[in-house]
Write an enzyme that holds these catalytic residues in place. Structure first.
Site, mmCIF file in Angstrom:
data_model
loop_
_atom_site.group_PDB
_atom_site.id
_atom_site.type_symbol
_atom_site.label_atom_id
_atom_site.label_comp_id
_atom_site.label_asym_id
_atom_site.label_seq_id
_atom_site.Cartn_x
_atom_site.Cartn_y
_atom_site.Cartn_z
ATOM 1 N N LYS A 1 0.713 -1.288 0.037
ATOM 2 C CA LYS A 1 0.084 0.126 0.099
ATOM 3 C C LYS A 1 0.829 1.330 -0.125
ATOM 4 C CE LYS A 1 -3.750 -2.308 2.308
ATOM 5 N NZ LYS A 1 -4.471 -2.667 3.597
ATOM 6 N N GLN B 1 -4.862 -1.297 9.568
ATOM 7 C CA GLN B 1 -4.722 -2.864 9.153
ATOM 8 C C GLN B 1 -5.638 -3.827 10.057
ATOM 9 O OE1 GLN B 1 -3.799 -3.414 6.124
ATOM 10 N NE2 GLN B 1 -4.123 -5.587 6.266
ATOM 11 N N ASP C 1 -11.136 3.010 3.952
ATOM 12 C CA ASP C 1 -11.462 1.541 3.993
ATOM 13 C C ASP C 1 -13.053 1.615 3.693
ATOM 14 O OD1 ASP C 1 -9.631 -0.254 4.104
ATOM 15 O OD2 ASP C 1 -9.386 -0.051 6.313
#
Ligand code: GUN
Length: 289
Positions: A53, A97, A120
């Site tokens: 990422k 995460q 997200d």
């Protein structure tokens, strides 16, 4: 002609276009978009994702930062970090995460992220916006999957039978919401569903997101269907470590009209959509374009 959907190539093209858009937005705002990824603990798979990422964000001109907390970090420590990032004007996207260590409540943490920075798309406000068809930050894996479906079937999915296997908050439920927005007839099937195979065999679009290695084979697939495999399962075969999806690719490939491989299908799209969300959040927060 190959019926393989090349997610790596699609994502790579998308990042090239995105780099241009990021450069324009950076010029307009007088600063670059910032993405911060938070990793708690040492989970090896999570470390790989987080590194990718960061690398790909940098490649398109997004300023990428990584915060690491130890496996033993408390929920309070993580919430304090999220609060600091919420208030930082250089941070436009925050991603914590998952999975988190067991002493930390996932829902509490995800709800603490400012919805406008929730790249997200997991905050209840963004989940709600998606479910009523309002403008929101869309969950990356389902959003990337819709791009791949349209790359195979064209932009008009109206009236198609879509079956989503799996009901997770991260993939199954938002996937169903997005396909419903595309006017598909949507069915979610899961571990308690009766006649699951027969229902899947009716699907024009079949999305597998269960986390069970190669559970779905050719018998589950309508001839010519578009099959999207979200599964990433590490297995041992012939004494070797292997990455396989939720779909038995070799058998499904013969029957599907289009199918994503694992790796090289949905995975690269998830990260690309994260970068898209970061640019969207940046433009909204900086009130440009
Ligand atoms: N872990 C596995 N997939 C994801 C994802 O899409 N976002 C986050 N934050 N964690 C994950």
């Amino acid at each position: 002609m190959s019926n393989k959907i090349d997610g790596s190539a699609y994502a790579s093209n998308l990042r090239k276009k995105l780099a241009v858009d990021v450069a324009i937005a950076t010029e307009q705002a007088g600063k670059a978009p910032g993405l911060t990824v938070v990793l708690v603990g040492e989970d090896p798979a999570s470390q790989v994702y987080v590194r990718r990422k960061g690398e790909q964000a940098t490649e398109v001109g997004i300023i990428s930062n990584e915060h690491r907390l130890p496996e033993t970090a408390s929920q309070e420590e993580l919430l304090a970090l999220v609060e600091q990032l919420n208030n930082d004007p250089e941070v436009h996207g925050i991603l914590v995460q998952l999975p988190l260590p067991k002493q930390i409540d996932e829902k509490t943490v995800l709800t603490a992220i400012l919805p406008e920075k929730d790249v997200d798309g997991f905050h209840p406000v963004n989940v709600g916006r998606l479910s009523i068809g309002d403008e929101s930050l869309l969950p990356c894996t389902p959003h990337g999957s819709v791009h791949l479906i349209k790359s195979a079937l064209g932009d008009n999915l109206s009236g198609l039978n879509a079956v989503v296997v799996g009901r997770s908050n991260i993939v199954g439920k938002p996937m169903a919401a997005l396909l419903l927005q595309e006017s598909c007839t949507v069915t979610i099937v899961h571990s308690r569903t009766k006649n699951i195979e027969a229902i899947c065999a009716q699907a024009d679009i079949l999305v597998a997101a269960v986390g069970r290695p190669e559970m779905i084979n050719a018998d589950w697939i309508k001839p010519g269907a578009c099959v999207i495999d979200v599964g990433i399962n590490r297995i041992q075969r012939d004494g070797k470590n292997k990455l396989v999806g939720d779909v038995d690719y070799a058998s499904a490939f013969e029957k599907a009209g289009a199918i994503t491989p694992v790796p090289g299908g949905v995975g690269p799209m998830t990260i690309a959509m994260l970068l898209v969300n970061t640019l969207t959040a940046f433009k909204r927060l900086e009130k440009i374009g």
